[in-house]
Scaffold this active site. Structure first.
Site, PDB file in Angstrom:
ATOM      1  N   CYS A  85       0.829  -1.204   0.000  1.00  0.00           N
ATOM      2  CA  CYS A  85       0.000   0.000   0.000  1.00  0.00           C
ATOM      3  C   CYS A  85       0.870   1.264   0.000  1.00  0.00           C
ATOM      4  O   CYS A  85       1.533   1.543  -0.978  1.00  0.00           O
ATOM      5  CB  CYS A  85      -0.965  -0.058   1.180  1.00  0.00           C
ATOM      6  N   HIS A 201      -3.346  -5.724   1.090  1.00  0.00           N
ATOM      7  CA  HIS A 201      -2.719  -5.996   2.379  1.00  0.00           C
ATOM      8  C   HIS A 201      -2.843  -7.476   2.745  1.00  0.00           C
ATOM      9  O   HIS A 201      -3.880  -7.873   3.289  1.00  0.00           O
ATOM     10  CB  HIS A 201      -3.442  -5.211   3.480  1.00  0.00           C
ATOM     11  N   GLU A 203      -1.386  -8.821   5.205  1.00  0.00           N
ATOM     12  CA  GLU A 203      -1.332  -8.899   6.683  1.00  0.00           C
ATOM     13  C   GLU A 203      -2.710  -8.722   7.318  1.00  0.00           C
ATOM     14  O   GLU A 203      -2.872  -8.966   8.507  1.00  0.00           O
ATOM     15  CB  GLU A 203      -0.321  -7.870   7.227  1.00  0.00           C
TER      16      GLU A 203
END
Lengths: 227, 80
Positions: A85, A201, A203
């Site tokens: 990002c 993302h 994560e």
């Protein structure tokens, strides 16, 4: 495996990334942007967020910060560097990966789950991964990938497209493009494929009860590839 | 010296903000507009007193930070 996550003023996904990396077996260290030296690392991550308040252009200030000299040297000597990002925006501003990230086509901040198709598995990030399509999360205002025609040709010739926005079946059609990116590009490599920048993302997808587990597939595979 | 720089998006680069401004102006009755492109303007007050040197330094700043040359052009419009 050792990893480092760089924290810039305004980073806000640095801790999430730390949690994810530790969960899948990395020994992670947080590194402040004003440090000069990188700790010994097998992977360096530039996390998401709003470094320097997105002033001037997203990622432009962070790309000139003290630690980035070491990160650029590390990448140029073959080290694994992943930008997520805002981290991707920082990577394009350093020139480690080609192109730029413009404001989303419809001027909206987009925050939702998306599917991405893995375009190239011939690299340490994606090789051996069983899935062709992963569900990740995006949250950005400037994720509209753009590059010149010459750059696009070079990117295609060198197979630098990492992932494209698609539907659940891997169809990379225009209607599955959330932000106007050229060719639905969601992530790209440098020529050597040791640097990866992507808007989604992983994560945020490491817990079944919170979101999803496709990020777990990604990180598990990544650490095994690095071993 | 005070140096003024404008930064504009290159021709082929989509400018959604410019488009929305255009549409709004159109809605307000300013309907003879072909296109609106939004840019940036910088005023840099430099300790350098030599106009040529000051201009060169700002040009270097434009190349290294102020502009992303993939999508933007810069123009130094005033040195005084």
């Amino acid at each position: 495996m050792k990893s480092s996550v760089i924290t810039f003023p305004g980073s806000n996904c640095d801790r999430d990334m730390d949690v994810a990396l530790n969960k899948f077996g990395f020994k992670n260290k947080m590194v402040w942007h004003n440090d000069a030296e990188l700790p010994k690392s097998d992977l360096v991550v530039l996390p998401g967020g709003f470094s320097y308040g997105d002033y001037l252009r997203c990622g432009s200030m962070a790309s000139k910060s003290k630690i980035m000299k070491s990160v650029i040297n590390f990448a140029n000597s073959g080290g694994m560097v992943m930008g997520i990002c805002n981290g991707f925006q920082i990577l394009v501003e350093t020139g480690l990966v080609p192109g730029v990230l413009l404001r989303n086509k419809y001027l909206e901040f987009i925050c939702k789950n998306v599917f991405v198709k893995i375009n190239n598995k011939n690299n340490t990030y994606f090789k051996n991964l069983d899935s062709e399509v992963l569900e990740f999360h995006i949250a950005h205002n400037e994720g509209n990938y753009f590059c010149t025609k010459d750059q696009l040709k070079e990117i295609d010739d060198n197979e630098q497209v990492a992932i494209n926005y698609c539907d659940v079946n891997g169809k990379t059609e225009d209607q599955f493009n959330p932000n106007g990116s050229i060719k639905n590009i969601a992530g790209i490599f440098n020529k050597e494929k040791n640097v990866l920048g992507m808007m989604p993302h992983p994560e945020r997808m490491i817990d079944k009860s919170l979101s999803g587990e496709d990020g777990s597939l990604f990180f598990n595979n990544l650490i095994n590839n690095l071993k | 010296m005070k140096i003024s720089v404008i930064i504009t998006l290159k021709k082929d680069v989509l400018d959604p903000q410019g488009k929305v401004i255009h549409q709004t102006l159109d809605g307000m009755g300013f309907n003879d507009i072909n296109e609106v492109r939004q840019g940036k303007y910088f005023e840099i007050d430099s300790k350098e007193n030599d106009p040529k040197k000051a201009k060169d330094k700002v040009e270097d700043m434009c190349k290294k930070l102020l502009t992303n040359l993939v999508i933007e052009n810069y123009k130094i419009i005033d040195v005084q």
